[in-house]
Design an enzyme around this catalytic site. Structure first.
Site, mmCIF file in Angstrom:
data_model
loop_
_atom_site.group_PDB
_atom_site.id
_atom_site.type_symbol
_atom_site.label_atom_id
_atom_site.label_comp_id
_atom_site.label_asym_id
_atom_site.label_seq_id
_atom_site.Cartn_x
_atom_site.Cartn_y
_atom_site.Cartn_z
ATOM 1 N N HIS A 355 50.741 39.449 55.637
ATOM 2 C CA HIS A 355 49.678 40.230 56.182
ATOM 3 C C HIS A 355 48.292 39.267 56.133
ATOM 4 O O HIS A 355 47.299 39.949 56.464
ATOM 5 C CB HIS A 355 49.395 41.449 55.348
ATOM 6 C CG HIS A 355 50.398 42.518 55.189
ATOM 7 N ND1 HIS A 355 50.360 43.579 56.093
ATOM 8 C CD2 HIS A 355 51.501 42.638 54.559
ATOM 9 C CE1 HIS A 355 51.512 44.244 56.003
ATOM 10 N NE2 HIS A 355 52.158 43.577 54.781
ATOM 11 N N LYS A 543 35.396 49.722 57.650
ATOM 12 C CA LYS A 543 36.531 48.704 56.825
ATOM 13 C C LYS A 543 36.172 48.013 55.623
ATOM 14 O O LYS A 543 34.928 48.146 55.354
ATOM 15 C CB LYS A 543 37.016 47.743 58.065
ATOM 16 C CG LYS A 543 35.983 46.892 58.516
ATOM 17 C CD LYS A 543 36.060 45.959 59.588
ATOM 18 C CE LYS A 543 36.316 46.512 60.910
ATOM 19 N NZ LYS A 543 37.666 46.540 61.427
ATOM 20 N N ARG A 544 37.060 47.264 54.993
ATOM 21 C CA ARG A 544 36.759 46.623 53.690
ATOM 22 C C ARG A 544 35.567 45.739 54.038
ATOM 23 O O ARG A 544 35.543 45.230 55.380
ATOM 24 C CB ARG A 544 37.920 45.926 53.125
ATOM 25 C CG ARG A 544 38.557 46.950 52.306
ATOM 26 C CD ARG A 544 37.796 47.523 51.179
ATOM 27 N NE ARG A 544 37.738 46.683 49.999
ATOM 28 C CZ ARG A 544 38.375 46.622 49.067
ATOM 29 N NH1 ARG A 544 39.418 47.447 48.728
ATOM 30 N NH2 ARG A 544 38.124 45.776 47.900
ATOM 31 N N LYS A 549 35.084 39.546 58.210
ATOM 32 C CA LYS A 549 35.066 41.028 59.240
ATOM 33 C C LYS A 549 33.626 41.048 59.785
ATOM 34 O O LYS A 549 33.509 41.722 60.664
ATOM 35 C CB LYS A 549 35.290 41.973 58.523
ATOM 36 C CG LYS A 549 36.827 41.999 57.878
ATOM 37 C CD LYS A 549 37.071 43.469 57.108
ATOM 38 C CE LYS A 549 38.492 43.330 56.270
ATOM 39 N NZ LYS A 549 39.678 43.834 57.207
ATOM 40 N N THR A 651 44.312 47.722 61.701
ATOM 41 C CA THR A 651 44.959 49.294 62.058
ATOM 42 C C THR A 651 43.771 50.055 62.576
ATOM 43 O O THR A 651 43.735 51.087 63.189
ATOM 44 C CB THR A 651 46.005 49.694 60.865
ATOM 45 O OG1 THR A 651 45.125 49.414 59.838
ATOM 46 C CG2 THR A 651 47.149 48.812 61.078
ATOM 47 N N LYS A 655 43.257 53.305 65.353
ATOM 48 C CA LYS A 655 42.869 54.586 65.134
ATOM 49 C C LYS A 655 41.820 55.168 66.090
ATOM 50 O O LYS A 655 41.711 56.216 66.377
ATOM 51 C CB LYS A 655 42.837 54.960 63.810
ATOM 52 C CG LYS A 655 43.761 54.678 62.383
ATOM 53 C CD LYS A 655 43.297 54.547 61.148
ATOM 54 C CE LYS A 655 44.378 53.790 60.351
ATOM 55 N NZ LYS A 655 43.994 53.316 59.172
#
Ligand code: 26Q
Length: 814
Positions: A355, A543-544, A549, A651, A655
């Site tokens: 991952h 998100k985290r 990110k 992911t 969504k």
């Protein structure tokens, strides 16, 4: 059992009575939840038993998904949906004067995961049960899941998550299925004829007690199982007298040390390294899981050398990769199987998903620590490695460099990813781009050596939770527009595409998004006393928190937009609400600084009356599965802006698109495939590509200071971080500032800034054309079916596990 409305009303009142011996009017929503939950659980139990029986009788091949994390969230509503009784239950409770939605909302999330990896495991469980794969979860019953996040004074504060405090309706403790796991001590090998007997001494026995949670398939009579293990002391050993002269404190210490194994989920997505407790957790649940699998297998009366025909074990990242050595131990030591045969079976059984490509996230264990905790497992890993290195040596004509590069044990550390690859027959990445990077860069040596093992399985999400449950209005509209076939065949959502240009249909979709936005703006008003204009563009990054990110890129754009508005109050923009939701790992200093940055920017802008509702910034605390379910249906713009090459898949991106958001994205992870699916006109792409990023790293020819010096916008914003403009100390955001300027901006925030600002302007432009925007939104929904985890899991079953779907008629179960 037929569940009609009258029966449910009767059974619900009976349940309340048997649980509380009080009348419905005396009780509250918590009691109602417990009663309804218990009622549903009773109903499911029969299905669970029958499914099990069917699997046993038919010797159905089973897959066990081993994962340190299962981020399942709430279960009542998803169980009701999958059982097909949500509406009738709602009617029944409404008849009794009970607010159904309030009852659903009191369920605590099972937050046994950090983020993407844990939620993926939960989506896979739902999909396996729903498409008829005999697949079960195996994990840890953490007493405390991921911490609860509070924002105090703009800073993150962590509060322990006490999710089990009031009991958990969905679990069943199975003490009679407990097994013993041995930790520490020493081992002696005693030669016996041709083989060895392994004697364990002075080890610490830990009792692994399973708790089972049923996993209900959608409208198909299938109920699979999620088995979570809890650590307890072994009774005989906890007999106080066994501690010489009844040392009470020692006994309590022992109990504490054993129970600590399953006390808490590590709240981390890479930083936590070399912690012995984490290794204990890993071995504990892996050993317990494999022992219970073998025990069940033996009930089938089949020979052990056929294990791989009936069992598949999937390991979710390297976290459970000691499973490879543990299965070898069980087969060789406990079942006296010859090494070669055990190895063939083990590698056929095991499959591994990677991952991450972040080097710092690849798991390594110091040999000394590992050996001390798992002496026999270490010997087995040494043997695996010895044989593997010999193969590499032969293949590359005695090239020691290759052997060193690929050795599982190197520099006194064990490289778990290498063990996972060597010990599995399948290694997959989680999006096309990610798999290519693994094959051509990070794991190139292994791809060259075992090309047949590598494959891609792009992630997916369950459309039952992420559309049907979280967005009932949109679900109804889709049903009215194209019928309900898509529910069992999510690719059929494609039929929506022919309505994308139909203005009356567009209006209906737009109205639902608006309704959802009103619900969210009410929630925000109540909780944070911030007015959110439902006509503004809802732009969400949830998100985290992690540097790669790039929440910081989002914030820099907001500050720039604010600066532009201050310079030109007539700037023509559609009002925009920027929403953030993110937990930072408690020890990740930089990430926590970013939270403070977001909340400081929010305070500055939201309190500037000259801005009005043109920009609002909101940080929603405690991002979790249930908050995601609230937030995603309201979103217009989905922020997927990681540095290209860094996000394995993502992911959340799936969504949001499934709920009609338009994505602003880099070509990273599954964004690449979202773009392929919707076409470049229906997504806004910007920034460096993965190969450009990789080239910059290789050539070391990026210099963030140059950008700072040449772009006055960036110069101004970064100065605002350090000059009191945000009403905090000048040093508050030092780490962020240093990373961008003095550590050369590892994640190319400044490099991508201009492209991002332009992309955001394009979003603004597109939104002003209502018809165009609505068309884009519908095309996103229409093409989200390929990202249903039903498809993903079907591919795992077909291409990795070699398992066929089962179809259970309810009569066939009796
Ligand atoms: C490791 C060592 C010690 C403590 C904790 C950990 C740890 C815990 C969680 C390491 C990694 C994780 C989680 C990783 C994760 O969620 N990865 C994400 O997986 C998603 C599902 O495949 C992808 O979509 C995301 O791109 C990826 O970041």
């Amino acid at each position: 059992m037929i569940l009609d409305k009258e029966f449910i009303k009767y059974a619900f009142k009976q349940k309340l009575m048997s649980l509380y011996a009080e009348d419905i009017s005396e009780l509250n929503k918590y009691h109602y939840f417990t009663a309804l939950g218990n009622l549903v659980k009773d109903y499911i139990s029969e299905g669970l038993m029958k499914t099990n029986k069917y699997y046993l009788n038919n010797r159905q091949k089973q897959v066990y998904y081993f994962s340190m994390e299962f981020l399942i969230g709430r279960l009542l509503e998803s169980n009701l949906i999958n059982l097909g009784i949500r509406d009738v239950c709602k009617e029944a409770l409404t008849d009794l004067g009970v607010d159904f939605n309030e009852v659903l909302s009191v369920e605590k999330d099972a937050g046994l995961g950090n983020g993407g990896l844990g939620r993926l495991a939960a989506c896979f469980l739902d999909s396996m049960a729903s498409i008829g794969i005999a697949g079960h979860g195996c994990g840890i019953r953490y007493k405390h899941g991921l911490f609860e996040q509070k924002i105090v004074n703009g800073y993150q504060v962590e509060v322990p998550d006490n999710w089990l405090k009031e009991g958990y309706v969905w679990e069943t403790r199975k003490p009679h299925k407990s097994v013993i796991v041995k930790l520490g001590g020493t081992v002696d090998l005693i030669k016996e004829n041709d083989s060895f007997k392994v004697i364990y001494k002075n080890y610490e026995p830990v009792l692994a007690v399973p708790y089972d949670i049923p996993v209900v398939g959608y409208d198909n009579n299938i109920v699979n199982n999620l088995r979570l293990w809890s650590a307890e002391t072994v009774d005989e050993d906890f007999d106080f007298s066994s501690f010489s002269n009844g040392d009470y404190l020692k006994a309590v210490e022992y109990k504490y040390s054993v129970e600590s194994i399953t006390q808490v989920l590590y709240p981390d997505d890479s930083n936590e390294k070399g912690k012995i407790l984490r290794l204990k957790q890993q071995y504990f649940f892996v050993s317990a899981g494999l022992q219970s699998i073998l025990r069940r297998y033996e009930k089938l009366g089949l020979p052990l050398n056929k294990l791989d025909e009936y069992i598949a074990v999937h390991i979710n990242d390297t976290h459970p990769s000691v499973a490879i050595a543990e299965l070898m131990r069980l087969l060789v030591d406990e079942k006296s199987m010859p090494w070669e045969e055990a190895w063939k079976i083990t590698t056929n059984v095991m499959a591994y998903t990677n991952h991450t490509i972040l080097a710092e996230a690849l798991e390594k264990w110091p040999v000394d620590m590992f050996k001390k905790l798992l002496p026999r497992i270490y010997m087995i890993i040494e043997e695996i490695n010895k044989r593997f290195c010999a193969e590499v040596f032969d293949e590359y004509n005695g090239n020691w460099n290759k052997v060193n590069e690929m050795s599982i044990i190197s520099n006194d550390t064990i490289r778990m990813a290498y063990l996972a690859i060597v010990g599995s027959h399948s290694v997959n990445g989680v999006a096309k781009l990610h798999t290519e990077i693994l094959k051509n860069q990070e794991l190139k040596n292994f791809y060259d050596f075992y090309p047949e093992k590598f494959n891609n399985k792009t992630n997916g999400i369950t459309h039952r939770r992420w559309l049907m449950e979280s967005n009932p209005k949109l679900t109804n509209l889709i049903n009215e527009t194209i019928g309900t076939d898509w529910i069992k065949h999510p690719l059929e959502l494609k039929k929506l595409e022919s309505f994308a240009h139909d203005s009356s249909i567009q209006d209906k979709f737009a109205n639902i998004k608006r309704d959802n936005k009103i619900t969210l703006s009410n929630y925000i008003k109540n909780k944070y006393n911030i007015n959110v204009n439902p006509n503004s563009i809802l732009d969400v990054q949830a998100k985290r928190l992690h540097a790669y990110k790039r929440q910081v890129l989002n914030v820099l754009n907001i500050l720039d937009l604010y600066n532009r508005l201050k310079e030109n109050p007539n700037l023509d923009i559609v009002p925009r609400t920027f929403i953030f939701a993110a937990k930072a790992s408690p020890g990740y200093h930089l990430a926590k600084q970013v939270i403070k940055l977001i909340t400081s920017v929010a305070d500055k802008i939201n309190n500037d009356t000259s801005i009005g509702d043109k920009i609002k910034v909101v940080f929603l605390e405690n991002y979790s599965v249930s908050l995601a379910e609230k937030l995603i249906p309201c979103t217009d713009v989905s922020e997927q802006i990681s540095t290209a090459s860094k996000e394995a898949s993502g992911t959340g991106n799936m969504k949001f698109m499934m709920n009609g958001a338009v994505t602003i994205a880099t070509l990273d992870g599954a964004n690449v495939e979202i773009k392929e699916a919707v076409g470049e006109d229906n997504i806004v792409i910007f920034g460096l590509t993965a190969s450009e990023v990789i080239e910059f790293y290789k050539n070391k020819n990026y210099h963030s200071r140059d950008i700072f010096n040449n772009d006055p916008r960036i110069n101004k914003i970064l100065t605002q971080l350090t000059n009191g403009f945000l009403n905090v100390s000048n040093y508050e955001f030092n780490d962020i500032y240093d990373n961008l300027l003095f550590k050369n901006d590892e994640y190319f925030v400044l490099k991508d800034f201009d492209a991002y600002v332009n992309a955001q302007n394009k979003i603004n432009q597109l939104y002003t054309d209502k018809a165009k925007w609505q068309k884009m939104s519908i095309i996103n929904i229409a093409n989200s079916g390929i990202f249903s985890s039903d498809n993903t899991v079907a591919k795992y079953a077909d291409e990795i596990w070699n398992i066929k779907k089962v179809y259970l008629k309810s009569q066939a179960l009796d």
